[in-house]
Design a protein around this motif. Structure first.
Motif, PDB file in Angstrom:
ATOM      1  N   GLU A 108       0.836  -1.216   0.000  1.00 46.99           N
ATOM      2  CA  GLU A 108       0.000   0.000   0.000  1.00 46.99           C
ATOM      3  C   GLU A 108       0.866   1.260   0.000  1.00 46.99           C
ATOM      4  N   ASP A 109       1.912   1.256   0.816  1.00 40.82           N
ATOM      5  CA  ASP A 109       2.849   2.390   0.853  1.00 40.82           C
ATOM      6  C   ASP A 109       3.538   2.553  -0.500  1.00 40.82           C
ATOM      7  N   TYR A 110       3.908   1.424  -1.108  1.00 43.98           N
ATOM      8  CA  TYR A 110       4.595   1.421  -2.396  1.00 43.98           C
ATOM      9  C   TYR A 110       3.720   2.094  -3.458  1.00 43.98           C
ATOM     10  N   TRP A 111       2.461   1.669  -3.493  1.00 49.18           N
ATOM     11  CA  TRP A 111       1.497   2.228  -4.441  1.00 49.18           C
ATOM     12  C   TRP A 111       1.342   3.727  -4.191  1.00 49.18           C
ATOM     13  N   GLN A 112       1.225   4.107  -2.930  1.00 51.35           N
ATOM     14  CA  GLN A 112       1.022   5.513  -2.563  1.00 51.35           C
ATOM     15  C   GLN A 112       2.212   6.380  -2.968  1.00 51.35           C
ATOM     16  N   VAL A 113       3.421   5.876  -2.747  1.00 52.17           N
ATOM     17  CA  VAL A 113       4.634   6.623  -3.113  1.00 52.17           C
ATOM     18  C   VAL A 113       4.696   6.810  -4.627  1.00 52.17           C
ATOM     19  N   LYS A 136       6.584  10.424 -20.988  1.00 51.09           N
ATOM     20  CA  LYS A 136       7.578  11.101 -20.147  1.00 51.09           C
ATOM     21  C   LYS A 136       7.372  10.778 -18.671  1.00 51.09           C
ATOM     22  N   LEU A 137       6.129  10.751 -18.236  1.00 47.77           N
ATOM     23  CA  LEU A 137       5.834  10.394 -16.840  1.00 47.77           C
ATOM     24  C   LEU A 137       6.216   8.941 -16.561  1.00 47.77           C
ATOM     25  N   GLN A 138       5.933   8.077 -17.537  1.00 52.63           N
ATOM     26  CA  GLN A 138       6.280   6.661 -17.396  1.00 52.63           C
ATOM     27  C   GLN A 138       7.793   6.491 -17.302  1.00 52.63           C
ATOM     28  N   GLN A 139       8.531   7.178 -18.173  1.00 53.93           N
ATOM     29  CA  GLN A 139       9.999   7.103 -18.159  1.00 53.93           C
ATOM     30  C   GLN A 139      10.559   7.611 -16.833  1.00 53.93           C
ATOM     31  N   TYR A 140       9.972   8.673 -16.322  1.00 55.68           N
ATOM     32  CA  TYR A 140      10.416   9.229 -15.044  1.00 55.68           C
ATOM     33  C   TYR A 140      10.250   8.191 -13.929  1.00 55.68           C
ATOM     34  N   ALA A 141       9.076   7.594 -13.846  1.00 52.26           N
ATOM     35  CA  ALA A 141       8.808   6.598 -12.795  1.00 52.26           C
ATOM     36  C   ALA A 141       9.706   5.372 -12.961  1.00 52.26           C
ATOM     37  N   MET A 142       9.969   4.982 -14.215  1.00 52.87           N
ATOM     38  CA  MET A 142      10.858   3.840 -14.454  1.00 52.87           C
ATOM     39  C   MET A 142      12.286   4.173 -14.022  1.00 52.87           C
ATOM     40  N   SER A 143      12.703   5.419 -14.232  1.00 55.53           N
ATOM     41  CA  SER A 143      14.057   5.813 -13.825  1.00 55.53           C
ATOM     42  C   SER A 143      14.201   5.792 -12.306  1.00 55.53           C
ATOM     43  N   ARG A 144      13.085   5.869 -11.603  1.00 49.18           N
ATOM     44  CA  ARG A 144      13.102   5.789 -10.142  1.00 49.18           C
ATOM     45  C   ARG A 144      13.022   4.335  -9.658  1.00 49.18           C
ATOM     46  N   GLY A 145      12.919   3.401 -10.606  1.00 46.53           N
ATOM     47  CA  GLY A 145      12.968   1.985 -10.254  1.00 46.53           C
ATOM     48  C   GLY A 145      11.634   1.312 -10.060  1.00 46.53           C
ATOM     49  N   PHE A 146      10.563   1.916 -10.526  1.00 51.21           N
ATOM     50  CA  PHE A 146       9.245   1.304 -10.379  1.00 51.21           C
ATOM     51  C   PHE A 146       8.920   0.426 -11.581  1.00 51.21           C
ATOM     52  N   GLU A 147       8.054  -0.559 -11.354  1.00 48.37           N
ATOM     53  CA  GLU A 147       7.699  -1.541 -12.355  1.00 48.37           C
ATOM     54  C   GLU A 147       6.719  -0.950 -13.370  1.00 48.37           C
ATOM     55  N   ASN A 148       6.915  -1.316 -14.628  1.00 48.09           N
ATOM     56  CA  ASN A 148       6.131  -0.774 -15.733  1.00 48.09           C
ATOM     57  C   ASN A 148       4.626  -0.999 -15.562  1.00 48.09           C
ATOM     58  N   ASP A 149       4.223  -2.196 -15.141  1.00 54.48           N
ATOM     59  CA  ASP A 149       2.793  -2.485 -15.007  1.00 54.48           C
ATOM     60  C   ASP A 149       2.137  -1.631 -13.921  1.00 54.48           C
ATOM     61  N   ILE A 151       3.208   1.342 -12.954  1.00 54.08           N
ATOM     62  CA  ILE A 151       3.205   2.716 -13.474  1.00 54.08           C
ATOM     63  C   ILE A 151       1.986   2.906 -14.370  1.00 54.08           C
ATOM     64  N   ALA A 152       1.739   1.932 -15.247  1.00 52.91           N
ATOM     65  CA  ALA A 152       0.591   2.007 -16.159  1.00 52.91           C
ATOM     66  C   ALA A 152      -0.718   2.084 -15.369  1.00 52.91           C
ATOM     67  N   GLU A 153      -0.820   1.297 -14.307  1.00 58.76           N
ATOM     68  CA  GLU A 153      -2.029   1.325 -13.460  1.00 58.76           C
ATOM     69  C   GLU A 153      -2.226   2.692 -12.822  1.00 58.76           C
ATOM     70  N   VAL A 154      -1.148   3.249 -12.283  1.00 64.59           N
ATOM     71  CA  VAL A 154      -1.235   4.556 -11.619  1.00 64.59           C
ATOM     72  C   VAL A 154      -1.601   5.636 -12.635  1.00 64.59           C
ATOM     73  N   LEU A 155      -0.980   5.596 -13.807  1.00 63.76           N
ATOM     74  CA  LEU A 155      -1.291   6.590 -14.846  1.00 63.76           C
ATOM     75  C   LEU A 155      -2.755   6.490 -15.272  1.00 63.76           C
ATOM     76  N   LYS A 156      -3.234   5.259 -15.377  1.00 61.51           N
ATOM     77  CA  LYS A 156      -4.634   5.043 -15.760  1.00 61.51           C
ATOM     78  C   LYS A 156      -5.576   5.569 -14.668  1.00 61.51           C
ATOM     79  N   ALA A 157      -5.245   5.256 -13.414  1.00 58.30           N
ATOM     80  CA  ALA A 157      -6.073   5.691 -12.285  1.00 58.30           C
ATOM     81  C   ALA A 157      -6.062   7.205 -12.126  1.00 58.30           C
TER      82      ALA A 157
END
Length: 160
Positions: A108-113, A136-149, A151-157
């Motif tokens: 839950e914390d991971y998702w929130q961050v 660009k937002l996806q690339q930024y989050a990936m550069s911080r080490g987050f998983e692509n799937d 990131i896609a969920e958060v962007l969609k939400a």
């Protein structure tokens, strides 16, 4: 200006005392301690003897180090699991301990961050094209080490 003199430690007890102090200051991996001992000029069997004694005396504990590393990189630097895993691999922490350390991060914390990270970055991205903006937002989050799937969920939400 004089060149700095490197002190060579040849005495096991001196090496042990310095290594204890080095480990007491902050959690360390075995490889970090080994590298520091070599840097101090400690050689041969003394290095492994000191590391064994540090483990026995609980100054050095790889599992504790991995948990602390993962927790601090996530909480303070807001790194994702991928970047944390890479950092631990660089410090030559065994895979089984890396997995345990990553399980210590609350989902839950991971998702929130991740959500907060993307929402803070979104206003700073000046791109008008929605596809390029998302990228660009996806690339930024990936550069911080987050998983692509995720990131896609958060962007969609967030509908960003």
């Amino acid at each position: 200006m004089e060149p700095t003199k490197t002190i060579k430690i040849t005495d096991e007890n001196t090496a042990m005392r310095k290594a204890e102090h080095y480990c007491a200051y902050q959690e360390r991996s075995q490889q970090e301690v080994r590298n520091k001992l070599y840097e101090w000029g400690v050689v041969g069997r003394i290095v492994e003897t000191v590391i064994s004694r540090l483990i026995t005396d609980n100054f050095l504990n790889e599992e504790r180090f991995a948990r602390t590393y993962a927790r601090s990189k996530f909480n303070q630097k807001q790194w994702g699991r991928i970047k944390i895993k890479q950092g631990l691999k660089l410090k030559q922490v065994p895979d089984v301990l890396i997995k345990k350390a990553l399980l210590g991060i609350d989902a839950e914390d991971y998702w929130q961050v991740l959500h907060t990270l993307i929402n803070k970055k979104a206003p700073l991205v000046k791109e008008k094209d929605p596809f390029k903006r998302r990228y660009k937002l996806q690339q930024y989050a990936m550069s911080r080490g987050f998983e692509n799937d995720l990131i896609a969920e958060v962007l969609k939400a967030s509908e960003l």
